[in-house]
Design a protein around this motif. Structure first.
Motif, PDB file in Angstrom:
ATOM      1  N   PRO A 127      25.438  37.241 -21.747  1.00 16.76           N
ATOM      2  CA  PRO A 127      24.488  36.192 -21.375  1.00 16.76           C
ATOM      3  C   PRO A 127      23.228  36.369 -22.221  1.00 16.76           C
ATOM      4  O   PRO A 127      22.661  37.470 -22.246  1.00 16.76           O
ATOM      5  CB  PRO A 127      24.221  36.449 -19.895  1.00 16.76           C
ATOM      6  CG  PRO A 127      24.758  37.808 -19.610  1.00 16.76           C
ATOM      7  CD  PRO A 127      25.796  38.112 -20.635  1.00 16.76           C
ATOM      8  N   ASN A 157      29.610  30.658 -25.626  1.00 19.68           N
ATOM      9  CA  ASN A 157      29.884  29.614 -24.633  1.00 19.68           C
ATOM     10  C   ASN A 157      28.609  28.964 -24.102  1.00 19.68           C
ATOM     11  O   ASN A 157      27.684  29.640 -23.646  1.00 19.68           O
ATOM     12  CB  ASN A 157      30.675  30.230 -23.472  1.00 19.68           C
ATOM     13  CG  ASN A 157      31.071  29.193 -22.453  1.00 19.68           C
ATOM     14  OD1 ASN A 157      31.628  28.161 -22.822  1.00 19.68           O
ATOM     15  ND2 ASN A 157      30.759  29.440 -21.193  1.00 19.68           N
ATOM     16  N   PRO A 203      28.289  26.073 -21.174  1.00 18.46           N
ATOM     17  CA  PRO A 203      29.230  25.392 -20.274  1.00 18.46           C
ATOM     18  C   PRO A 203      29.310  23.882 -20.537  1.00 18.46           C
ATOM     19  O   PRO A 203      28.305  23.231 -20.775  1.00 18.46           O
ATOM     20  CB  PRO A 203      28.680  25.685 -18.885  1.00 18.46           C
ATOM     21  CG  PRO A 203      27.431  26.445 -19.056  1.00 18.46           C
ATOM     22  CD  PRO A 203      27.244  26.804 -20.464  1.00 18.46           C
ATOM     23  N   GLN A 251      23.013  24.021 -12.280  1.00 20.85           N
ATOM     24  CA  GLN A 251      23.677  24.888 -13.267  1.00 20.85           C
ATOM     25  C   GLN A 251      23.132  24.604 -14.666  1.00 20.85           C
ATOM     26  O   GLN A 251      23.026  25.507 -15.501  1.00 20.85           O
ATOM     27  CB  GLN A 251      25.196  24.681 -13.230  1.00 20.85           C
ATOM     28  CG  GLN A 251      25.806  25.288 -11.972  1.00 20.85           C
ATOM     29  CD  GLN A 251      27.236  24.824 -11.728  1.00 20.85           C
ATOM     30  OE1 GLN A 251      27.687  23.840 -12.329  1.00 20.85           O
ATOM     31  NE2 GLN A 251      27.925  25.481 -10.817  1.00 20.85           N
ATOM     32  N   SER A 273      21.728  27.333 -17.060  1.00 21.35           N
ATOM     33  CA  SER A 273      22.329  27.497 -18.385  1.00 21.35           C
ATOM     34  C   SER A 273      21.271  27.408 -19.465  1.00 21.35           C
ATOM     35  O   SER A 273      21.358  28.085 -20.500  1.00 21.35           O
ATOM     36  CB  SER A 273      23.387  26.409 -18.634  1.00 21.35           C
ATOM     37  OG  SER A 273      24.431  26.542 -17.708  1.00 21.35           O
ATOM     38  N   GLU A 285      26.859  30.281 -17.005  1.00 21.55           N
ATOM     39  CA  GLU A 285      27.993  30.688 -17.841  1.00 21.55           C
ATOM     40  C   GLU A 285      27.640  30.759 -19.320  1.00 21.55           C
ATOM     41  O   GLU A 285      28.524  30.912 -20.159  1.00 21.55           O
ATOM     42  CB  GLU A 285      29.163  29.719 -17.632  1.00 21.55           C
ATOM     43  CG  GLU A 285      29.863  29.953 -16.294  1.00 21.55           C
ATOM     44  CD  GLU A 285      30.874  28.874 -15.963  1.00 21.55           C
ATOM     45  OE1 GLU A 285      31.064  27.960 -16.784  1.00 21.55           O
ATOM     46  OE2 GLU A 285      31.453  28.940 -14.875  1.00 21.55           O
ATOM     47  N   THR A 286      26.380  30.594 -19.633  1.00 24.97           N
ATOM     48  CA  THR A 286      26.012  30.689 -21.045  1.00 24.97           C
ATOM     49  C   THR A 286      26.207  32.134 -21.508  1.00 24.97           C
ATOM     50  O   THR A 286      25.774  33.072 -20.833  1.00 24.97           O
ATOM     51  CB  THR A 286      24.541  30.300 -21.237  1.00 24.97           C
ATOM     52  OG1 THR A 286      24.342  29.032 -20.643  1.00 24.97           O
ATOM     53  CG2 THR A 286      24.179  30.226 -22.706  1.00 24.97           C
ATOM     54  N   HIS A 305      23.183  40.489 -15.230  1.00 28.78           N
ATOM     55  CA  HIS A 305      24.604  40.131 -15.130  1.00 28.78           C
ATOM     56  C   HIS A 305      25.261  40.976 -14.066  1.00 28.78           C
ATOM     57  O   HIS A 305      24.623  41.828 -13.452  1.00 28.78           O
ATOM     58  CB  HIS A 305      25.310  40.264 -16.476  1.00 28.78           C
ATOM     59  CG  HIS A 305      25.532  41.683 -16.890  1.00 28.78           C
ATOM     60  ND1 HIS A 305      26.762  42.175 -17.183  1.00 28.78           N
ATOM     61  CD2 HIS A 305      24.666  42.715 -17.029  1.00 28.78           C
ATOM     62  CE1 HIS A 305      26.653  43.456 -17.512  1.00 28.78           C
ATOM     63  NE2 HIS A 305      25.382  43.800 -17.425  1.00 28.78           N
TER      64      HIS A 305
END
Lengths: 482, 490
Positions: free
Chosen positions: B217, B318, B320, B327, B331, B337-338, B427
């Motif tokens: 992340p 990534n 998302p 979200q 992000s 989910e980044t 995380h």
């Protein structure tokens, strides 16, 4: 018509249609090539492996040259009309075989094997013994028809030779096939190789006597001439014999060889195709029957159908009671890696085959290092030997000579096919040696004897008929004048 | 008896013919398949039959070859400073194959490449032994050493440095690392050394190339991407324009507040101030205001969501593609989910430093034949333009403020303008694991050129959580890497 001198010239030229040139000088010329080619190959290997001309070059060259020269002189003296190709071809194969055996001796990987011995010096000695046997046959066998007298002795001899490996204490099992005997102080011997010749003599003698009965006394059934029961006897005996070899000595190759040789000779003797059909049927039944309960044969068939799987099994070290061998796949890789022209002598990796790389699998080294071109040349040389043998059979004037020549040539052809076909994955592998190429004393000696017998038959066949006795009337008719 | 004899002659001829046909089948038709079969040991024997060519950094080879003790593999690979260079070279092992550059450029290194065919044929005729060619990399030995030494003191992490104007990779370090020399052979010792660095025996995963093959992340370092999106989409047009940022700020459609680290002046802060203090509330809201499609578009322009080949493959970072508004906010500050590879974040910094143009990253400068003829030269190539030159300069000034007055003070280099951004990424479940300390930066020389952009990620197992911050842990490493590059340019 003119003078007497003229007439004598005329006379010889008429006789000349019957007599043939001896071709001994052709043989000598070819022999030079048969010696020079292996010598170059030897230099080639030395330069490739050690970057220098091998130290033994002189002795090897002279040795091979002397062997060839003595062979030639003996042929010139004792079989002057013999076929000119057979001796040079055999010398060439023996010579390059020696070079490749020496080349495999240099392999570090093979030197690490537990039962490594330098094979080339032994093979050179065996080749010399083989040529000595060749010479002995040519000197002492003045006429091949003498062998006819020993028909049944040959049979007994062949059977004894075949049974020897089964005698406890004498025979020994070498990687699945019980075809060797150990003679204390002398080393090991493969009696089957000699039995091949003895059996050919027996079959020729027997069939010459019985061929009319076998050919004529038969019943027609469904378009085929079926032999009478009593004439079937010998073929059944041979069939059982070959099955027994298969079962007790687990030697598929030899079994196939004897049966095939017998069928060929039977066919030539009787000129009946039905024998071939019959023979093929019987060999199929025998092979399938034995294969269904002999695990050794089954493994060979498995390795033939799926060599890669067998390779993986051997690598993974599974213990299922069967000796899995990577060799079939290693041989295929060796051939494939050689490609069209090969890597050059001494530059391949056929030593990956490991055990028997210089005997049963020697053709794979030729395949890798001399390529498709080299293997085709070798196969054609074998083909030439076989065809010269059959040519001898065609030229022979007596049925015994014809049968013996075709039997020996046919056996030679089958042996080459079975070994080369096995190594190249055309048919299942069998433990037999490439004639002349492979390391193995019995094989070399027996094959030199085989060549000697063929030369003897061809000499008899091509020898000019003795000149007719000079007629006392000849002079008389010449002097008639107008 | 002659008729059957002729037939037997034909039969024997057919036997020989069958052998000839079979021989042609295995030695001609199937020859190359058998020859190149992976299980055919000759493939490996051939590979190690000649000394491999070398991988070269700054004119010096970082690899070598020695005669091996093995019975059929003649040469064995050796590495100089193996652990430092292994993320670049990969390994070439007799027993375990080859990876990364050693695998990708195997043809050149072994001399089997088609482009060397003519030369090899000549060599064969003249009796010369086949030689391998060399792979000349773009790496900078001093920068690599600075990166590796910096990481070595601090636990797990990775550093990537790029020349922004070309995309040439200058440093690519990962720690902990492994020495590929240890298992280059095929003895039992090599097997032991190999097993020792596998994940099963070493949970620190020394074989993992963190610079390219692991995603983390990115935390606050991602805010520069969000800022770029804001500028590019006209949400704000200057660094010093007040943003519409309430404080406290609840994640949209929820009652969950988005928190800042400590009490920092984030209410309606300008983007410059928000970046300087790393305001989650400001950039979270900007992300939502720009919208997820536009955010995704911008991230993709920087290289997110696709694998990179430099030519070694790097995992796709990534951003998302499917998310709701809360979200999107998370992000946009590098959470949810980044996730990004260190290479990806170095690309972000380099695009900004290069006035908005992202150059395709590469680490092989040229491939050389054994006689040093150049077989292939990599030309710098523009990959995309994530932001306009004007907006890039705005973002540069913001990042320079971060280093001058904000969280990135430890990256300051005297006489050089440095722009950067820190990040501390939580995380694990409920942020239970040690956070990652990030720092991305670039250096700008007085003449306006920018020789280096760098991304550093460090996870320090020993440091207490509070002390972990991108500014404290990662910035000094970035600084020493930038200094090394600048020094070597002079």
């Amino acid at each position: 018509m003119s003078s007497t001198t003229n007439s004598s010239q005329h006379h010889t030229s008429t006789i000349g249609a019957i007599g043939t040139p001896s071709r001994r000088n052709t043989e000598l010329g070819l022999l030079v090539f048969a010696v020079v080619i292996p010598v170059f190959a030897y230099v080639n290997v030395g330069l490739a492996i050690n970057d220098k001309i091998p130290a033994g070059l002189l002795s090897y060259g002279i040795g091979l040259g002397v062997i060839a020269a003595i062979g030639h002189l003996v042929v010139r003296k004792f079989a002057p009309y013999a076929d000119p190709l057979l001796l040079p071809l055999a010398t060439l194969l023996n010579g390059v075989g020696l070079v490749v055996i020496w080349r495999l001796d240099q392999s570090k990987k093979l030197q690490l094997l537990p039962n490594y011995v330098e094979a080339a010096p032994r093979q050179l000695l065996n080749s010399a013994l083989g040529v000595a046997l060749f010479i002995a046959v040519l000197i002492f066998l003045k006429d091949h028809r003498i062998l006819q007298r020993y028909t049944y002795i040959s049979m007994a001899g062949a059977v004894v030779l075949l049974i020897l490996p089964l005698v406890p204490g004498l025979g020994f099992d070498n990687f699945g096939a019980k075809i060797w005997i150990r003679i204390p102080g002398l080393g090991s011997l493969q009696p089957g190789e000699f039995a091949k010749i003895a059996l050919a003599v027996f079959f020729a003698g027997y069939l010459m006597v019985k061929r009319d009965a076998l050919a004529l006394a038969s019943r027609r059934f469904m378009g085929l001439y079926l032999p009478r029961g009593r004439d079937l006897g010998p073929i059944i005996v041979v069939w059982i014999l070959s099955i027994l070899i298969l079962v007790f000595e687990t030697d598929l190759g030899t079994s196939l060889l004897f049966f095939g040789m017998f069928i060929i000779m039977l066919y030539v003797a009787t000129e009946r195709t039905s024998w071939i059909v019959f023979g093929l049927l019987m060999s199929a039944v025998g092979a399938v029957g034995v294969a269904s309960f002999e695990s050794h044969i089954q493994t060979r068939v498995q390795a033939w159908l799926n060599p890669l799987h067998e390779y993986k099994l051997s690598q993974s070290g599974v213990h299922d009671g069967i000796l899995h061998s990577e060799q079939a796949m290693q041989a295929l890789w060796a051939f494939g890696s050689g490609g069209t022209l090969g890597t050059g002598l001494g530059q391949g990796n056929s030593d990956l085959i490991g055990f028997a790389a210089n005997s049963d699998f020697i053709l794979a080294t030729f395949g890798e290092e001399l390529g498709l071109a080299g293997v085709m040349a070798i196969l054609l040389i074998y083909g030439l030997i076989v065809e010269r043998g059959i040519r001898t059979a065609l030229a022979a004037r007596d049925p015994f000579g014809k049968l013996l020549a075709v039997g020996l040539s046919g056996a030679f052809a089958i042996q080459v096919f079975v070994v080369a076909g096995g190594v190249m994955g055309l048919i299942p592998l069998t433990g037999m040696t490439m004639p002349f190429l492979a390391s193995g004393g019995s094989s070399v000696m027996a094959n030199w004897a085989l060549i000697a017998i063929l030369l003897r038959i061809s000499d008899t066949a091509r020898r000019p008929a003795p000149a007719p006795a000079p007629s006392p009337d000849a002079e008389m008719t010449q002097v008639v004048r107008p | 008896m002659n008729k059957p004899l002729r037939r037997i002659a034909i039969f024997c001829g057919l036997l020989v013919l069958a052998l000839l046909v079979r021989d042609n089948w295995i030695q001609y038709v199937q020859a190359s398949a058998l020859k190149d079969d992976k299980l055919n040991r000759r493939v490996a024997i051939e590979r190690y039959a000649t000394p491999r060519g070398d991988i070269i950094v700054d004119g010096k080879s970082i690899t070598g070859s020695v005669k091996s003790a093995s019975s059929d593999y003649e040469y064995k690979r050796t590495y100089k400073d193996g652990p430092m260079w292994s993320p670049v070279t990969g390994f070439a092992s007799q027993a375990f194959g080859a990876t990364q550059l050693e695998s990708i450029d195997d043809g050149i290194l072994t001399g089997n490449d088609d482009r060397l065919f003519f030369r090899n044929t000549l060599d064969m005729i003249t009796g010369k032994k086949k030689q391998g060619g060399n792979v000349i990399t773009t790496l900078n030995a001093a920068a690599q050493k600075a990166a590796y030494d910096g990481l070595k003191g601090r636990g797990k992490g990775a550093v990537v440095a790029i020349d922004p104007s070309t995309g040439a990779i200058l440093a690519l370090a990962s720690f902990p690392s492994y020495d590929p020399s240890a298992f280059a052979g095929n003895s039992n010792k090599d097997t032991k050394a190999w097993l020792k660095v596998q994940k099963a025996q070493d949970p620190n995963e020394p074989m993992l190339n963190r610079a390219l093959r692991d995603i983390y992340p990115p935390g606050s370092t991602f805010k520069v991407v969000t800022a770029a999106a804001a500028l590019e989409n006209g949400l704000y047009t200057s660094a010093d324009e007040k943003t519409d940022s309430p404080l406290p700020y609840n994640l949209p459609d929820t009652t969950t507040p988005l928190k800042n680290e400590g009490t920092i002046p984030c209410k309606n802060a300008t983007m410059r101030v928000a970046l300087q203090f790393s305001c989650n509330t400001v950039f979270g809201k900007i992300g939502v205001d720009v919208g997820k499609e536009k955010m995704l578009e911008e991230a993709k322009k920087f290289g997110f969501n696709s694998e990179q080949f430099i030519p070694v493959r790097s995992n796709a970072s990534n951003f998302p593609e499917k998310m709701d508004r809360p979200q999107t906010a998370l992000s946009s500050i590098g959470q949810f989910e980044t996730a990004a590879t260190p290479l990806q974040m170095a690309m972000v910094a380099s695009a900004i430093a290069n006035d908005g143009k992202l150059m395709k990253p590469y680490m092989v400068d040229k491939l050389q034949a054994p006689n040093v003829d150049v077989l292939e030269q990599t030309e710098p190539e523009e990959m995309s333009q994530p932001l306009s030159s004007k907006n890039a300069q705005i973002l540069q000034s913001m990042m320079e403020t971060v280093v001058k007055d904000g969280t990135g003070k430890k990256a300051q280099i005297s006489g050089v303008t440095v722009g950067g951004k820190t990040g501390t990424a939580q995380h694990g479940v409920d942020n239970s694991e040690k956070p990652y300390a990030w720092f991305i930066s670039y250096a700008k020389l007085p003449d306006g050129s920018s020789p280096v952009a760098v991304a550093v990620v460090v996870q320090d197992e020993d440091a207490t959580r509070d002390s972990i911050s991108g500014g404290g842990l990662a910035a000094p490493i970035a600084k020493s890497v930038m200094e090394a590059v600048i020094k070597s340019k002079q």
